[in-house]
Design an enzyme around this catalytic site. Structure first.
Site, PDB file in Angstrom:
ATOM      1  N   TYR A  30       0.651  -1.208   0.024  1.00 29.68           N
ATOM      2  CA  TYR A  30       0.076  -0.033   0.007  1.00 29.68           C
ATOM      3  C   TYR A  30       1.048   1.201   0.010  1.00 29.68           C
ATOM      4  CZ  TYR A  30       0.772   0.781   5.034  1.00 29.68           C
ATOM      5  OH  TYR A  30       1.457   1.117   6.201  1.00 29.68           O
ATOM      6  N   ARG A  49       8.192   4.649  -4.446  1.00 27.14           N
ATOM      7  CA  ARG A  49       8.422   3.643  -3.178  1.00 27.14           C
ATOM      8  C   ARG A  49       7.380   2.616  -3.636  1.00 27.14           C
ATOM      9  NH1 ARG A  49       7.282   5.794   2.588  1.00 27.14           N
ATOM     10  NH2 ARG A  49       5.251   6.135   1.930  1.00 27.14           N
ATOM     11  N   ARG A  97      -7.295 -20.815  -2.331  1.00 29.51           N
ATOM     12  CA  ARG A  97      -6.229 -20.551  -1.457  1.00 29.51           C
ATOM     13  C   ARG A  97      -5.345 -21.522  -1.529  1.00 29.51           C
ATOM     14  NH1 ARG A  97      -4.768 -22.000   3.475  1.00 29.51           N
ATOM     15  NH2 ARG A  97      -3.857 -20.231   4.889  1.00 29.51           N
ATOM     16  N   HIS A  99      -0.607 -20.938  -0.824  1.00 27.46           N
ATOM     17  CA  HIS A  99       0.244 -19.881  -0.546  1.00 27.46           C
ATOM     18  C   HIS A  99       1.064 -19.529  -1.567  1.00 27.46           C
ATOM     19  CE1 HIS A  99      -0.518 -21.307   3.450  1.00 27.46           C
ATOM     20  NE2 HIS A  99       0.157 -20.494   4.121  1.00 27.46           N
ATOM     21  N   LYS A 144       6.189  -1.765   2.225  1.00 28.14           N
ATOM     22  CA  LYS A 144       4.992  -1.246   2.457  1.00 28.14           C
ATOM     23  C   LYS A 144       3.996  -2.159   2.470  1.00 28.14           C
ATOM     24  CE  LYS A 144       2.899   3.434   3.372  1.00 28.14           C
ATOM     25  NZ  LYS A 144       3.199   3.551   4.759  1.00 28.14           N
ATOM     26  N   GLU A 176      12.655   2.357  13.888  1.00 30.55           N
ATOM     27  CA  GLU A 176      11.699   3.553  13.583  1.00 30.55           C
ATOM     28  C   GLU A 176      10.471   3.523  14.648  1.00 30.55           C
ATOM     29  OE1 GLU A 176       9.709   2.680   9.942  1.00 30.55           O
ATOM     30  OE2 GLU A 176       9.808   0.391  10.174  1.00 30.55           O
ATOM     31  N   LEU A 200      11.159   1.386   7.322  1.00 29.57           N
ATOM     32  CA  LEU A 200      10.498   1.848   5.840  1.00 29.57           C
ATOM     33  C   LEU A 200      10.802   3.069   5.497  1.00 29.57           C
ATOM     34  CD1 LEU A 200       7.606   1.264   4.461  1.00 29.57           C
ATOM     35  CD2 LEU A 200       7.058   3.141   5.418  1.00 29.57           C
TER      36      LEU A 200
HETATM   37  N1  PMP Z   1       7.490   3.566   9.442  1.00 32.65           N
HETATM   38  C1  PMP Z   1       6.488   3.091   9.304  1.00 32.65           C
HETATM   39  C2  PMP Z   1       6.383   1.572   9.917  1.00 32.65           C
HETATM   40  C3  PMP Z   1       5.214   3.701   8.606  1.00 32.65           C
HETATM   41  O1  PMP Z   1       4.057   3.002   8.740  1.00 32.65           O
HETATM   42  C4  PMP Z   1       5.174   4.842   8.101  1.00 32.65           C
HETATM   43  C5  PMP Z   1       3.959   5.578   7.721  1.00 32.65           C
HETATM   44  N2  PMP Z   1       3.036   5.525   8.236  1.00 32.65           N
HETATM   45  C6  PMP Z   1       6.607   5.686   8.059  1.00 32.65           C
HETATM   46  C7  PMP Z   1       7.675   5.067   8.734  1.00 32.65           C
HETATM   47  C8  PMP Z   1       6.545   7.075   7.778  1.00 32.65           C
HETATM   48  O2  PMP Z   1       6.589   7.145   6.233  1.00 32.65           O
HETATM   49  P1  PMP Z   1       6.259   8.198   5.415  1.00 32.65           P
HETATM   50  O3  PMP Z   1       7.018   9.462   5.592  1.00 32.65           O
HETATM   51  O4  PMP Z   1       6.090   7.914   4.073  1.00 32.65           O
HETATM   52  O5  PMP Z   1       4.597   8.601   5.707  1.00 32.65           O
END
Ligand code: PMP
Length: 283
Positions: A30, A49, A97, A99, A144, A176, A200
């Site tokens: 997403y 991305r 279904r 995998h 993502k 993060e 991410l």
């Molecule tokens: N890390 C994670 C795990 C996220 O889910 C997000 C976005 N919600 C971010 C970092 C920040 O990414 P962005 O600046 O692209 O929103």
């Protein structure tokens, strides 16, 4: 109004088959794209991305960037509000279904828009609280992925502790937030963990580093030890919907002086100025 597989329709009318692999396996990716004054912000970066996420799960991009651009324009047009955030969701599609990937399958494409409210002034003036937790996610946090159960549980633990975010620690290093990137300010230097498989690559993360570097604010990208987090003068949380927010309480302890710091105030001003400039340029 939402978009589902080539059609725009009211949200209430949208349905997907129960055998969709997004529903069954969380097999999809997403994106979240902010829209200011009805224009998508950093669209090229978000689409890049998205492509990286699709490549990482071997799913062919169902649209070219030009097609995404047109769909996004239409989605913005058929929803109210100058500021919106767009959610794009692509799954491997509907199949019996199993995998392993189906041989022939059409991806499911879902897009929706929600109102985007700027972070409350109070959050910027007082800062937010966060807790630390162990990062127990998988080793492809750069994708993502729509499989967000670990992030859901981590964020919930933050909320149950009465805080806004969980700052994640893996083997002694900060990765993060559960739904954000985290920066540490120490002695006037902005420390950021490196973009690798453990986090991410945030679009806001890149922008914050770009703005800092353009302003001559010292930055250092590299592993951020837990000790640096604990002795930070300032902590920032960044995401597309929450912009840049100061974390002023971590695990119940004040961060630095327990107030949003001077570098946060500078970065917030740079960020707001950048947003305003981009919006003016598009006019
Ligand atoms: N890390 C994670 C795990 C996220 O889910 C997000 C976005 N919600 C971010 C970092 C920040 O990414 P962005 O600046 O692209 O929103």
């Amino acid at each position: 109004m939402i978009h589902l597989n080539g059609r725009f329709m009211p949200l209430e009318e949208a349905t997907i088959p129960v055998l969709d692999r997004g529903f069954i396996f969380g097999d999809g990716v997403y994106e979240v794209i902010p829209v200011y004054s009805r224009r998508p912000f950093r669209l090229a970066e978000h689409l890049r991305r998205l492509q990286n996420s699709l490549d990482a799960i071997s799913l062919k991009n169902p649209h070219t960037d030009a097609e995404w651009g047109a769909l996004i324009e239409e989605l913005i047009a058929c929803n109210e509000g100058a500021d919106q955030y767009l959610y794009l969701h692509i799954t491997r599609g509907v199949a019996k279904r199993d995998h392993a990937f189906p041989k022939v399958v059409t991806p499911t494409v879902f897009m929706m828009s929600s109102p985007l409210l700027p972070p409350a002034a109070e959050l910027k003036s007082s800062g937010v609280a966060a807790i630390t937790t162990i990062d127990n996610r998988w080793l492809r946090c750069d994708i993502k992925s729509i499989s967000l159960l670990p992030n859901v549980l981590l964020r919930q633990s933050a909320v149950e502790a009465g805080t806004m975010e969980a700052v994640l620690l893996r083997e002694g290093f900060m990765t993060e937030g559960a739904a954000s990137n985290i920066f540490v300010v120490q002695n006037g230097v902005v420390l950021a963990p490196p973009k690798n498989h453990l986090m991410l690559p945030g679009i806001t993360y890149d922008l914050v580093l770009e703005l800092a570097q353009a302003e001559g604010i010292p930055t250092q990208v590299g592993p951020v030890p837990e000790a640096a987090l604990r002795s930070a003068n300032e902590l920032w949380l960044t995401s597309s919907t929450r912009e840049v927010l100061p974390i002023t309480v971590l695990d119940g302890q004040p961060v630095g002086k327990g107030q949003p710091g001077p570098l946060f105030k500078r970065m917030d001003a740079l960020y707001q100025n950048y947003k305003a400039t981009v919006m003016r340029q598009a006019d």
